[in-house]
Write a protein that holds these residues in place. Structure first.
Motif, PDB file in Angstrom:
ATOM      1  N   VAL A  86       0.903  -1.279   0.142  1.00 21.77           N
ATOM      2  CA  VAL A  86       0.059  -0.031  -0.228  1.00 21.77           C
ATOM      3  C   VAL A  86       0.899   1.185   0.132  1.00 21.77           C
ATOM      4  O   VAL A  86       1.902   1.444   0.683  1.00 21.77           O
ATOM      5  CB  VAL A  86      -1.051  -0.168   1.358  1.00 21.77           C
ATOM      6  N   LEU A  87       0.482   2.147  -0.809  1.00 19.91           N
ATOM      7  CA  LEU A  87       1.422   3.418  -1.095  1.00 19.91           C
ATOM      8  C   LEU A  87       0.085   4.679  -1.108  1.00 19.91           C
ATOM      9  O   LEU A  87      -0.894   4.608  -1.757  1.00 19.91           O
ATOM     10  CB  LEU A  87       2.136   3.386  -2.111  1.00 19.91           C
ATOM     11  N   TYR A  88       0.489   5.708  -0.329  1.00 17.79           N
ATOM     12  CA  TYR A  88      -0.484   6.699  -0.340  1.00 17.79           C
ATOM     13  C   TYR A  88       0.135   7.670  -1.066  1.00 17.79           C
ATOM     14  O   TYR A  88       1.524   8.267  -0.736  1.00 17.79           O
ATOM     15  CB  TYR A  88      -0.711   7.116   1.169  1.00 17.79           C
ATOM     16  N   LEU A  89      -0.503   8.476  -1.871  1.00 11.22           N
ATOM     17  CA  LEU A  89      -0.270   9.738  -2.484  1.00 11.22           C
ATOM     18  C   LEU A  89      -0.946  11.032  -2.164  1.00 11.22           C
ATOM     19  O   LEU A  89      -2.288  10.919  -2.318  1.00 11.22           O
ATOM     20  CB  LEU A  89      -0.360   9.582  -3.974  1.00 11.22           C
ATOM     21  N   GLU A  90      -0.485  11.834  -1.797  1.00 15.55           N
ATOM     22  CA  GLU A  90      -0.917  13.257  -1.612  1.00 15.55           C
ATOM     23  C   GLU A  90      -0.550  14.281  -2.538  1.00 15.55           C
ATOM     24  O   GLU A  90       0.662  14.257  -2.750  1.00 15.55           O
ATOM     25  CB  GLU A  90      -0.606  13.604  -0.055  1.00 15.55           C
ATOM     26  N   HIS A  91      -1.442  15.056  -2.748  1.00 16.15           N
ATOM     27  CA  HIS A  91      -1.202  16.288  -3.603  1.00 16.15           C
ATOM     28  C   HIS A  91      -1.640  17.431  -2.872  1.00 16.15           C
ATOM     29  O   HIS A  91      -2.448  17.634  -2.469  1.00 16.15           O
ATOM     30  CB  HIS A  91      -2.029  16.178  -5.124  1.00 16.15           C
ATOM     31  N   PHE A  92      -0.289  18.148  -2.616  1.00 19.89           N
ATOM     32  CA  PHE A  92      -0.467  19.366  -1.926  1.00 19.89           C
ATOM     33  C   PHE A  92      -0.535  20.683  -2.974  1.00 19.89           C
ATOM     34  O   PHE A  92       0.205  20.891  -3.793  1.00 19.89           O
ATOM     35  CB  PHE A  92       0.777  19.691  -1.060  1.00 19.89           C
ATOM     36  N   GLY A  93      -1.683  21.529  -2.497  1.00 18.72           N
ATOM     37  CA  GLY A  93      -2.211  22.519  -3.492  1.00 18.72           C
ATOM     38  C   GLY A  93      -1.434  23.639  -3.317  1.00 18.72           C
ATOM     39  O   GLY A  93      -1.846  24.901  -3.182  1.00 18.72           O
ATOM     40  N   ILE A  94      -0.042  23.392  -3.267  1.00 17.49           N
ATOM     41  CA  ILE A  94       0.697  24.836  -2.890  1.00 17.49           C
ATOM     42  C   ILE A  94       2.224  24.571  -3.750  1.00 17.49           C
ATOM     43  O   ILE A  94       2.234  23.500  -4.162  1.00 17.49           O
ATOM     44  CB  ILE A  94       1.108  25.198  -1.405  1.00 17.49           C
ATOM     45  N   THR A  95       2.874  25.481  -3.732  1.00 16.47           N
ATOM     46  CA  THR A  95       4.301  25.365  -4.353  1.00 16.47           C
ATOM     47  C   THR A  95       5.207  24.485  -3.456  1.00 16.47           C
ATOM     48  O   THR A  95       4.807  24.202  -2.255  1.00 16.47           O
ATOM     49  CB  THR A  95       4.876  26.638  -4.868  1.00 16.47           C
ATOM     50  N   GLU A  96       6.093  23.895  -4.054  1.00 17.87           N
ATOM     51  CA  GLU A  96       7.002  23.448  -3.444  1.00 17.87           C
ATOM     52  C   GLU A  96       7.990  24.229  -2.104  1.00 17.87           C
ATOM     53  O   GLU A  96       8.121  23.575  -1.018  1.00 17.87           O
ATOM     54  CB  GLU A  96       8.384  22.857  -4.338  1.00 17.87           C
ATOM     55  N   ASP A  97       7.842  25.540  -2.300  1.00 18.66           N
ATOM     56  CA  ASP A  97       8.566  26.296  -1.231  1.00 18.66           C
ATOM     57  C   ASP A  97       7.295  26.910  -0.766  1.00 18.66           C
ATOM     58  O   ASP A  97       7.509  27.871   0.229  1.00 18.66           O
ATOM     59  CB  ASP A  97       9.250  27.426  -2.131  1.00 18.66           C
ATOM     60  N   ASP A 101      -1.051  31.854  -3.537  1.00 17.51           N
ATOM     61  CA  ASP A 101      -1.450  33.433  -3.490  1.00 17.51           C
ATOM     62  C   ASP A 101      -3.092  33.272  -3.046  1.00 17.51           C
ATOM     63  O   ASP A 101      -3.761  34.267  -2.986  1.00 17.51           O
ATOM     64  CB  ASP A 101      -1.224  33.987  -5.011  1.00 17.51           C
ATOM     65  N   MET A 102      -3.673  32.052  -3.318  1.00 15.71           N
ATOM     66  CA  MET A 102      -5.069  31.988  -3.322  1.00 15.71           C
ATOM     67  C   MET A 102      -5.509  31.763  -1.834  1.00 15.71           C
ATOM     68  O   MET A 102      -6.657  32.168  -1.579  1.00 15.71           O
ATOM     69  CB  MET A 102      -5.716  30.806  -4.050  1.00 15.71           C
ATOM     70  N   TYR A 103      -4.581  31.706  -0.853  1.00 22.37           N
ATOM     71  CA  TYR A 103      -5.030  31.441   0.476  1.00 22.37           C
ATOM     72  C   TYR A 103      -4.447  32.505   1.316  1.00 22.37           C
ATOM     73  O   TYR A 103      -3.385  33.384   1.115  1.00 22.37           O
ATOM     74  CB  TYR A 103      -3.940  30.212   1.171  1.00 22.37           C
ATOM     75  N   SER A 104      -5.196  33.004   2.466  1.00 19.58           N
ATOM     76  CA  SER A 104      -4.755  34.065   3.199  1.00 19.58           C
ATOM     77  C   SER A 104      -3.481  33.458   4.082  1.00 19.58           C
ATOM     78  O   SER A 104      -3.292  32.287   4.045  1.00 19.58           O
ATOM     79  CB  SER A 104      -6.228  34.330   4.245  1.00 19.58           C
ATOM     80  N   LYS A 105      -3.106  34.372   4.623  1.00 21.47           N
ATOM     81  CA  LYS A 105      -1.861  33.968   5.622  1.00 21.47           C
ATOM     82  C   LYS A 105      -2.129  32.874   6.575  1.00 21.47           C
ATOM     83  O   LYS A 105      -1.406  31.944   6.609  1.00 21.47           O
ATOM     84  CB  LYS A 105      -0.970  35.124   6.088  1.00 21.47           C
ATOM     85  N   GLU A 106      -3.349  32.970   7.320  1.00 21.99           N
ATOM     86  CA  GLU A 106      -3.850  32.037   8.402  1.00 21.99           C
ATOM     87  C   GLU A 106      -4.027  30.774   7.653  1.00 21.99           C
ATOM     88  O   GLU A 106      -3.952  29.841   8.140  1.00 21.99           O
ATOM     89  CB  GLU A 106      -4.811  32.749   9.126  1.00 21.99           C
ATOM     90  N   LYS A 107      -4.893  30.749   6.575  1.00 21.65           N
ATOM     91  CA  LYS A 107      -5.108  29.571   5.943  1.00 21.65           C
ATOM     92  C   LYS A 107      -3.977  28.728   5.301  1.00 21.65           C
ATOM     93  O   LYS A 107      -3.844  27.645   5.409  1.00 21.65           O
ATOM     94  CB  LYS A 107      -6.184  29.708   4.887  1.00 21.65           C
ATOM     95  N   LEU A 108      -3.181  29.468   4.789  1.00 18.13           N
ATOM     96  CA  LEU A 108      -1.963  28.834   4.407  1.00 18.13           C
ATOM     97  C   LEU A 108      -1.192  28.224   5.471  1.00 18.13           C
ATOM     98  O   LEU A 108      -0.630  27.073   5.405  1.00 18.13           O
ATOM     99  CB  LEU A 108      -0.938  29.950   3.627  1.00 18.13           C
ATOM    100  N   GLU A 109      -1.120  29.095   6.553  1.00 16.52           N
ATOM    101  CA  GLU A 109      -0.220  28.318   7.547  1.00 16.52           C
ATOM    102  C   GLU A 109      -0.938  27.117   8.239  1.00 16.52           C
ATOM    103  O   GLU A 109      -0.072  26.097   8.617  1.00 16.52           O
ATOM    104  CB  GLU A 109      -0.233  29.589   8.750  1.00 16.52           C
TER     105      GLU A 109
END
Length: 145
Positions: A86-97, A101-109
């Motif tokens: 079993v392998l899990y794959l997560e896609h994170f909707g942000i840049t590698e760094d 820009d679509m998230y507020s500072k709090e939501k991104l944190e």
């Protein structure tokens, strides 16, 4: 009589508006080759890639271990099961760094905190996790990775 007719027309227009809005929402859904409703274009690309390459997966299958500090059950984006592994794959909707820009500072944190929690959860439970980002520092695409 005119007053009742006006109320009826107003109610009718509200129903039509609600119906139109529902149709718009359904049109916004992101659907894979297998007719799965996914949460992002990138997840659709990943799902289609897995399917077209003969990789069996389940979308948002509940993680088999309890995850402390999550408000709801943990549903990894893709669970891949092949040859008894079993392998899990997560896609994170942000840049590698870790930017978006679509998230507020709090939501991104909060989002970054959840990423770290997911990584730690897999490490703690000795489950295999691979993950992708929306954009990579070296300019390669998600599917190239």
């Amino acid at each position: 009589m005119i007053k009742e007719f006006t109320r009826y027309r107003t109610l009718e227009s509200q129903i039509i508006e609600a119906n139109d809005e529902e149709i718009k929402q359904r049109d916004k859904r992101l659907i894979s080759i297998l007719s799965e409703v996914l949460k992002s274009h990138e997840e659709v690309h990943i799902a289609n890639f897995l399917y077209l390459n003969g990789i069996h997966y389940t979308y948002e299958k509940p993680y088999p271990f309890y995850v402390k500090n999550l408000k709801r059950p943990y549903l990894p984006d893709f669970t891949i099961e092949q040859n008894g592994k079993v392998l899990y794959l997560e896609h994170f909707g942000i840049t590698e760094d870790l930017k978006n820009d679509m998230y507020s500072k709090e939501k991104l944190e909060r989002y970054i905190s959840n990423i770290e929690l997911k990584k730690l959860t897999h490490k703690k439970n000795n489950t295999k996790l691979i993950y992708t980002y929306s954009k990579y520092n070296d300019g390669t695409s998600t599917l190239d990775k």
